[in-house]
Design a protein around this motif. Structure first.
Motif, PDB file in Angstrom:
ATOM      1  N   SER A 154      -2.108  -8.057  -9.093  1.00  0.00           N
ATOM      2  CA  SER A 154      -2.244  -6.606  -9.036  1.00  0.00           C
ATOM      3  C   SER A 154      -2.581  -6.142  -7.622  1.00  0.00           C
ATOM      4  CB  SER A 154      -3.319  -6.133 -10.005  1.00  0.00           C
ATOM      5  OG  SER A 154      -2.976  -6.454 -11.327  1.00  0.00           O
ATOM      6  N   LEU A 155      -3.298  -6.962  -6.884  1.00  0.00           N
ATOM      7  CA  LEU A 155      -3.686  -6.596  -5.525  1.00  0.00           C
ATOM      8  C   LEU A 155      -2.454  -6.407  -4.644  1.00  0.00           C
ATOM      9  CD1 LEU A 155      -6.650  -9.098  -5.060  1.00  0.00           C
ATOM     10  CD2 LEU A 155      -6.811  -6.634  -5.411  1.00  0.00           C
ATOM     11  N   GLU A 156      -1.502  -7.316  -4.765  1.00  0.00           N
ATOM     12  CA  GLU A 156      -0.272  -7.212  -3.990  1.00  0.00           C
ATOM     13  C   GLU A 156       0.498  -5.956  -4.373  1.00  0.00           C
ATOM     14  OE1 GLU A 156       2.002 -10.776  -4.453  1.00  0.00           O
ATOM     15  OE2 GLU A 156       0.291 -12.090  -4.080  1.00  0.00           O
ATOM     16  N   GLY A 157       0.540  -5.672  -5.664  1.00  0.00           N
ATOM     17  CA  GLY A 157       1.270  -4.506  -6.141  1.00  0.00           C
ATOM     18  C   GLY A 157       0.701  -3.207  -5.611  1.00  0.00           C
ATOM     19  N   VAL A 158      -0.617  -3.093  -5.582  1.00  0.00           N
ATOM     20  CA  VAL A 158      -1.254  -1.871  -5.084  1.00  0.00           C
ATOM     21  C   VAL A 158      -0.974  -1.693  -3.596  1.00  0.00           C
ATOM     22  CG1 VAL A 158      -3.465  -0.751  -4.618  1.00  0.00           C
ATOM     23  CG2 VAL A 158      -3.041  -1.767  -6.847  1.00  0.00           C
ATOM     24  N   ALA A 159      -1.010  -2.776  -2.843  1.00  0.00           N
ATOM     25  CA  ALA A 159      -0.729  -2.699  -1.406  1.00  0.00           C
ATOM     26  C   ALA A 159       0.699  -2.214  -1.158  1.00  0.00           C
ATOM     27  CB  ALA A 159      -0.937  -4.063  -0.757  1.00  0.00           C
ATOM     28  N   GLU A 160       1.644  -2.727  -1.934  1.00  0.00           N
ATOM     29  CA  GLU A 160       3.042  -2.316  -1.797  1.00  0.00           C
ATOM     30  C   GLU A 160       3.219  -0.848  -2.189  1.00  0.00           C
ATOM     31  OE1 GLU A 160       7.477  -3.606  -3.475  1.00  0.00           O
ATOM     32  OE2 GLU A 160       5.713  -4.806  -3.972  1.00  0.00           O
ATOM     33  N   LEU A 190     -14.572 -11.785 -18.268  1.00  0.00           N
ATOM     34  CA  LEU A 190     -13.683 -12.674 -17.523  1.00  0.00           C
ATOM     35  C   LEU A 190     -14.018 -12.630 -16.034  1.00  0.00           C
ATOM     36  CD1 LEU A 190     -10.276 -11.806 -19.240  1.00  0.00           C
ATOM     37  CD2 LEU A 190     -11.850 -13.687 -19.765  1.00  0.00           C
ATOM     38  N   THR A 191     -14.247 -13.800 -15.478  1.00  0.00           N
ATOM     39  CA  THR A 191     -14.609 -13.893 -14.059  1.00  0.00           C
ATOM     40  C   THR A 191     -13.552 -13.266 -13.164  1.00  0.00           C
ATOM     41  OG1 THR A 191     -15.834 -15.932 -14.469  1.00  0.00           O
ATOM     42  CG2 THR A 191     -15.212 -15.479 -12.194  1.00  0.00           C
ATOM     43  N   VAL A 192     -12.286 -13.523 -13.457  1.00  0.00           N
ATOM     44  CA  VAL A 192     -11.213 -12.997 -12.610  1.00  0.00           C
ATOM     45  C   VAL A 192     -11.198 -11.472 -12.623  1.00  0.00           C
ATOM     46  CG1 VAL A 192      -9.442 -13.075 -14.441  1.00  0.00           C
ATOM     47  CG2 VAL A 192      -8.765 -13.195 -12.026  1.00  0.00           C
ATOM     48  N   ASN A 193     -11.469 -10.857 -13.759  1.00  0.00           N
ATOM     49  CA  ASN A 193     -11.536  -9.392 -13.830  1.00  0.00           C
ATOM     50  C   ASN A 193     -12.650  -8.861 -12.930  1.00  0.00           C
ATOM     51  OD1 ASN A 193     -10.502  -8.223 -17.148  1.00  0.00           O
ATOM     52  ND2 ASN A 193      -9.444  -9.494 -15.669  1.00  0.00           N
ATOM     53  N   ARG A 194     -13.797  -9.492 -12.999  1.00  0.00           N
ATOM     54  CA  ARG A 194     -14.935  -9.038 -12.187  1.00  0.00           C
ATOM     55  C   ARG A 194     -14.656  -9.231 -10.698  1.00  0.00           C
ATOM     56  NH1 ARG A 194     -17.801 -12.238 -15.907  1.00  0.00           N
ATOM     57  NH2 ARG A 194     -18.394 -13.676 -14.230  1.00  0.00           N
ATOM     58  N   GLU A 195     -14.031 -10.357 -10.341  1.00  0.00           N
ATOM     59  CA  GLU A 195     -13.773 -10.654  -8.929  1.00  0.00           C
ATOM     60  C   GLU A 195     -12.754  -9.694  -8.323  1.00  0.00           C
ATOM     61  OE1 GLU A 195     -14.693 -15.483  -8.899  1.00  0.00           O
ATOM     62  OE2 GLU A 195     -12.621 -14.756  -8.949  1.00  0.00           O
ATOM     63  N   VAL A 196     -11.680  -9.436  -9.054  1.00  0.00           N
ATOM     64  CA  VAL A 196     -10.654  -8.526  -8.536  1.00  0.00           C
ATOM     65  C   VAL A 196     -11.211  -7.106  -8.430  1.00  0.00           C
ATOM     66  CG1 VAL A 196      -8.414  -7.456  -9.002  1.00  0.00           C
ATOM     67  CG2 VAL A 196      -8.714  -9.915  -9.341  1.00  0.00           C
ATOM     68  N   MET A 197     -11.958  -6.680  -9.427  1.00  0.00           N
ATOM     69  CA  MET A 197     -12.564  -5.347  -9.406  1.00  0.00           C
ATOM     70  C   MET A 197     -13.495  -5.203  -8.202  1.00  0.00           C
ATOM     71  SD  MET A 197     -14.470  -3.290 -12.495  1.00  0.00           S
ATOM     72  CE  MET A 197     -15.806  -4.481 -12.639  1.00  0.00           C
ATOM     73  N   GLU A 198     -14.279  -6.214  -7.947  1.00  0.00           N
ATOM     74  CA  GLU A 198     -15.202  -6.180  -6.816  1.00  0.00           C
ATOM     75  C   GLU A 198     -14.445  -6.138  -5.496  1.00  0.00           C
ATOM     76  OE1 GLU A 198     -18.661  -5.578  -5.047  1.00  0.00           O
ATOM     77  OE2 GLU A 198     -18.354  -5.675  -7.217  1.00  0.00           O
ATOM     78  N   HIS A 199     -13.337  -6.884  -5.418  1.00  0.00           N
ATOM     79  CA  HIS A 199     -12.518  -6.892  -4.200  1.00  0.00           C
ATOM     80  C   HIS A 199     -11.961  -5.499  -3.921  1.00  0.00           C
ATOM     81  CE1 HIS A 199      -9.889  -8.635  -1.118  1.00  0.00           C
ATOM     82  NE2 HIS A 199      -8.952  -7.821  -1.588  1.00  0.00           N
ATOM     83  N   ILE A 200     -11.449  -4.839  -4.954  1.00  0.00           N
ATOM     84  CA  ILE A 200     -10.909  -3.484  -4.794  1.00  0.00           C
ATOM     85  C   ILE A 200     -12.006  -2.523  -4.337  1.00  0.00           C
ATOM     86  CG2 ILE A 200     -10.002  -1.497  -6.055  1.00  0.00           C
ATOM     87  CD1 ILE A 200      -7.859  -3.477  -5.489  1.00  0.00           C
TER      88      ILE A 200
END
Length: 261
Positions: A154-160, A190-200
């Protein structure tokens, strides 16, 4: 004059249409006149709000091709204060036919300007693409909402997407702004959900991220098969409450957007 909001993400499966439909319904329940524009050939927003595609006389396709006026194609939904410019698979032909138009990315904008004064909020459900139809959605709106599932791709998609927004601003829609990113299908266990949210949250200004988060909720998933937004299908569910909160937040930001226009 209403605020025009495109719900857009070129990545599929991020609850884009779910967000467009449920926001339209929830805002309508707050006594605001809403137009939901289905700009996806799949027509999921049309069926998701309870409309039968077989009974449609005109659709978004007819409007962007300039064959009918938007007022002729707009129909009332079964939801309070919500009208729909519906879509069917025919809209897929629009991607090809628009290539021959001189102002191929401005067809929807010209149509919406004809009805903009009739609604408080216009919500455009864009297809998961950054092709000419999606560019029509970006060119026609004042603000965009980006539904985002908290997963690495999702991070790549938002950047594009943001790079495309920048190009649209410099060409066909200088006033275009991001109203906000909304986290959808969120499971904080889910750890991945928390990590991506924090990154954003670390990489975007706080005012570009909605405070409301949409949880992963089985009732939200069930509602489209019944042709009802979640606030009608199960108004007491966590999903319904989340979309009511998001609607309130969107309306607050829309007031700010109108002052800036």
């Amino acid at each position: 004059m209403g605020t025009v909001i495109s719900v857009v993400n070129q990545k599929g499966g991020v609850a884009k249409t779910t967000t467009a439909v449920n926001l339209a319904a929830a805002i309508g329940q707050k006594n605001k006149k809403v137009l939901l524009v289905d700009l996806d050939p799949q027509g999921n927003a049309t069926s998701g709000i309870g409309m039968s595609k077989k009974e449609l006389k005109y659709t978004t396709y007819d409007v962007i091709m300039g064959e009918v006026r938007p007022a002729e194609a707009i129909v009332s939904s079964g939801c309070k204060n919500v009208w729909v410019l519906p879509a069917t698979q025919t809209l897929a032909e629009g991607e090809l036919r628009l290539a021959a138009f001189e102002n191929k990315t401005l067809q929807l904008k010209k149509a919406i300007l004809q009805v903009k004064d009739d609604y408080d909020i216009i919500i455009i459900d864009c297809l998961p693409s950054l092709g000419v139809l999606a560019l029509n959605g970006l060119s026609a709106c004042d603000r965009i909402i980006i539904p985002m599932q908290c997963e690495p791709y999702s991070l790549e998609g938002v950047a594009e997407l943001l790079a495309t927004v920048k190009r649209v601003k410099s060409s066909t829609n200088k006033g275009l702004q991001v109203m906000g990113i909304v986290f959808t299908m969120l499971d904080k266990r889910l750890t991945v959900n928390r990590e991506v949210m924090e990154h954003i949250k670390q990489n975007f200004p706080p005012d570009t991220i909605f405070k409301t988060e949409i949880p992963r909720n089985v009732k939200i998933s069930e509602a489209p098969s019944h042709g009802e937004p979640i606030t009608y299908y199960d108004p007491a569910s966590k999903g319904a409450e989340a979309y009511r909160k998001l609607a309130a937040e969107v309306l607050k930001r829309a007031v700010t957007a109108e002052k800036m226009l």
